[in-house]
Design a protein around this motif. Structure first.
Motif, PDB file in Angstrom:
ATOM      1  N   ARG A 196       0.836  -1.212   0.000  1.00 43.07           N
ATOM      2  CA  ARG A 196       0.000   0.000   0.000  1.00 43.07           C
ATOM      3  C   ARG A 196       0.863   1.253   0.000  1.00 43.07           C
ATOM      4  NH1 ARG A 196      -3.322  -2.523   4.292  1.00 43.07           N
ATOM      5  NH2 ARG A 196      -4.859  -3.758   3.159  1.00 43.07           N
ATOM      6  N   GLY A 197       2.022   1.139   0.666  1.00 45.38           N
ATOM      7  CA  GLY A 197       2.931   2.281   0.769  1.00 45.38           C
ATOM      8  C   GLY A 197       3.484   2.726  -0.579  1.00 45.38           C
ATOM      9  N   LEU A 198       3.383   1.881  -1.604  1.00 45.38           N
ATOM     10  CA  LEU A 198       3.899   2.234  -2.925  1.00 45.38           C
ATOM     11  C   LEU A 198       2.993   3.229  -3.647  1.00 45.38           C
ATOM     12  CD1 LEU A 198       4.821  -1.338  -4.228  1.00 45.38           C
ATOM     13  CD2 LEU A 198       6.426   0.433  -3.524  1.00 45.38           C
ATOM     14  N   PHE A 199       1.777   3.337  -3.137  1.00 42.33           N
ATOM     15  CA  PHE A 199       0.785   4.151  -3.845  1.00 42.33           C
ATOM     16  C   PHE A 199       0.263   5.267  -2.943  1.00 42.33           C
ATOM     17  CE2 PHE A 199       0.588  -0.198  -5.388  1.00 42.33           C
ATOM     18  CZ  PHE A 199       0.680  -0.043  -6.762  1.00 42.33           C
ATOM     19  N   GLU A 200      -0.257   6.286  -3.602  1.00 42.86           N
ATOM     20  CA  GLU A 200      -0.881   7.338  -2.807  1.00 42.86           C
ATOM     21  C   GLU A 200      -2.383   7.128  -2.691  1.00 42.86           C
ATOM     22  OE1 GLU A 200       1.078  10.741  -4.562  1.00 42.86           O
ATOM     23  OE2 GLU A 200       2.722   9.861  -3.389  1.00 42.86           O
ATOM     24  N   ASP A 201      -2.934   6.440  -3.690  1.00 44.26           N
ATOM     25  CA  ASP A 201      -4.388   6.239  -3.656  1.00 44.26           C
ATOM     26  C   ASP A 201      -4.735   4.766  -3.386  1.00 44.26           C
ATOM     27  OD1 ASP A 201      -3.185   5.668  -6.035  1.00 44.26           O
ATOM     28  OD2 ASP A 201      -4.835   6.320  -7.305  1.00 44.26           O
ATOM     29  N   GLY A 227      -6.202   3.805  -9.123  1.00 39.44           N
ATOM     30  CA  GLY A 227      -6.776   4.696 -10.113  1.00 39.44           C
ATOM     31  C   GLY A 227      -5.688   5.381 -10.937  1.00 39.44           C
ATOM     32  N   ALA A 228      -4.568   5.729 -10.268  1.00 44.17           N
ATOM     33  CA  ALA A 228      -3.541   6.531 -10.917  1.00 44.17           C
ATOM     34  C   ALA A 228      -2.497   5.715 -11.672  1.00 44.17           C
ATOM     35  CB  ALA A 228      -2.855   7.411  -9.882  1.00 44.17           C
ATOM     36  N   LYS A 229      -2.091   4.557 -11.137  1.00 41.15           N
ATOM     37  CA  LYS A 229      -1.019   3.826 -11.828  1.00 41.15           C
ATOM     38  C   LYS A 229      -1.108   2.319 -11.608  1.00 41.15           C
ATOM     39  CE  LYS A 229       2.368   4.648  -8.109  1.00 41.15           C
ATOM     40  NZ  LYS A 229       3.677   5.117  -7.735  1.00 41.15           N
ATOM     41  N   GLU A 230      -0.228   1.632 -12.342  1.00 41.21           N
ATOM     42  CA  GLU A 230      -0.159   0.180 -12.229  1.00 41.21           C
ATOM     43  C   GLU A 230       1.293  -0.217 -12.044  1.00 41.21           C
ATOM     44  OE1 GLU A 230      -2.081  -1.953 -15.395  1.00 41.21           O
ATOM     45  OE2 GLU A 230      -1.163  -3.850 -14.809  1.00 41.21           O
ATOM     46  N   LEU A 231       1.563  -1.111 -11.087  1.00 41.65           N
ATOM     47  CA  LEU A 231       2.940  -1.536 -10.859  1.00 41.65           C
ATOM     48  C   LEU A 231       3.035  -3.050 -10.920  1.00 41.65           C
ATOM     49  CD1 LEU A 231       4.279   0.568  -7.823  1.00 41.65           C
ATOM     50  CD2 LEU A 231       4.857   0.819 -10.234  1.00 41.65           C
ATOM     51  N   THR A 232       4.150  -3.530 -11.437  1.00 37.21           N
ATOM     52  CA  THR A 232       4.429  -4.963 -11.394  1.00 37.21           C
ATOM     53  C   THR A 232       5.560  -5.166 -10.398  1.00 37.21           C
ATOM     54  OG1 THR A 232       3.859  -5.056 -13.711  1.00 37.21           O
ATOM     55  CG2 THR A 232       4.998  -6.963 -12.803  1.00 37.21           C
TER      56      THR A 232
END
Ligand code: SF4
Ligand code: SF4
Lengths: 315, 53
Positions: A114-119, A136-141
């Motif tokens: 969760r810490g990787l994202f702001e939303d 909503g804002a980005k996607e990470l692998t």
């Protein structure tokens, strides 16, 4: 659907169909991504709701205490060791259980992800060691092994030690040069540093007791913290009371804790409560050569006496 | 128990364990002396102390 989920549904549904068990305890989808909830299936259809992924971190042994039914239960390596504890402590009998063992590749640290994202996270997809997380804002692998929970990183019993079925071939156990690095780091501090380390650690504790409630070992009908007469520990937010609660909660798990991490997972304040129990895991191992829950044939070190028990602390 | 207390920052010399029979008067005196010396050397304890009020 991943192969573990498929196999779990199949095994659970067969058990129920054949009437071998009254119910199966497993994990169901939670209400938000990266959440799973403990779930019970009493019919083969209900077994279709079971899921498996790296978010199934709670320890289902917690729901076995004093049950009278015949129960099917899903168990990772650490959970299976807690089941052994439960059998040894007469909280359930072996023949009441059908254990569906899950060779485990680790559970993820949700807060770290969760810490990787702001939303808010809207999607979590796991494919082997690769995890795709979307907001909503980005996607990470990300690489699952990099985001494992603390206890999964040092786990040396990923395969269930006791089971009736396995959902897959056993996985390779981790070999660690030093599984107790974290404990040693605290041991190396001086008394005041240690004190402050735990003071900071516990500063966010709201005494919700989620850590205690999630732990399969904490099954006393009345917990010492809830007792009013005598009142063993104050009920408020005084740091001394918070510390007493954590110290005693941990000590009650001495020689029993399987380092399953359910306590930490449950904490809404992300407090690393295993800093207490890990010391006990290490001491049990170093003093008695004991790892909790590995065998049904041996009593835990703290409920037996052996003439060769070390006693050099007694003056 | 002593180990875990020490782990969380209570000085080792504050807590002592001993087994003394009621017939072992000299051992009793001996242990009490050693305990008080060890604890005195550490000075007053401020940890795990709850102030009333
Ligand atoms: S779950 Fe966390 S906040 Fe709640 S009592 Fe335990 S440590 Fe404190
Ligand atoms: S104290 Fe925490 S890690 Fe240990 S058995 Fe209980 S829930 Fe698991």
């Amino acid at each position: 659907m991943n192969t573990y989920t498929k196999k779990i549904r199949e095994l659970a549904s067969n058990l129920l169909k054949e009437g071998k068990v009254d119910l199966v305890i497993g994990f169901k989808e939670g209400t938000v991504p990266m959440a799973t909830a403990p779930g019970i299936a009493r019919t083969p259809e209900e077994a279709d709701g079971f899921v498996w992924d790296a978010n199934c971190s709670l320890n289902l042994t917690n729901y076995l205490t004093n049950k009278k039914e015949k129960i099917g239960i899903i168990a990772k390596g650490c959970d299976s060791r807690s089941i052994v504890n439960h059998i040894i402590e007469n909280k359930i009998s072996r023949d009441q259980l059908h254990i569906i063992g899950v060779p485990c590749t680790g559970m993820v640290d949700k807060n770290k992800i969760r810490g990787l994202f702001e939303d808010e996270i809207t999607e979590f997809k796991e494919e082997g060691d690769v995890i795709r997380v979307k907001t909503g804002a980005k996607e990470l692998t990300i690489d699952k092994q990099e985001y494992l929970r603390g206890n999964c990183r040092t786990c040396m019993h990923r395969n269930p030690v006791i089971h009736d079925d396995l959902v897959a071939e056993p996985v390779v156990e981790q070999k660690l040069a030093d599984p107790f690095k974290d404990v040693k780091a605290i041991e190396a501090m001086d008394a005041d540093e240690k004190w402050n380390h735990f003071e900071n650690l516990l500063s966010g504790c709201i005494r919700c007791y989620a850590c205690r409630n999630a732990c399969p070992l904490c099954y006393c009908p009345t917990c010492f913290v809830d007792e009013a007469n005598p009142q063993w520990v104050g009920k408020g937010q005084d740091p001394t009371d918070i510390r007493t609660f954590h110290f005693l909660r941990a000590y009650h798990c001495a020689g029993r804790c399987t380092d399953c991490g359910a306590c930490e997972d449950a904490c809404p304040m992300d407090i690393k409560v295993r800093d207490f129990t890990r010391k006990l895991v290490k001491d049990s191992f170093e003093i008695y050569g004991w790892e909790a829950g590995l065998t049904l044939d041996q009593r835990p070190p703290l409920d037996t006496f052996k003439p060769e028990d070390p006693d050099d602390f007694i003056k | 128990m002593g180990n875990l207390l020490e782990h969380m920052g209570i000085e080792k010399d504050r807590l002592h364990f001993s087994w003394i029979s009621s017939a072992e008067a000299t051992k009793f005196v001996d242990v009490v002396t050693k305990v008080s010396e060890a604890v005195n050397a550490l000075g007053p304890n401020h940890k795990l102390v709850k102030n009333a009020g």
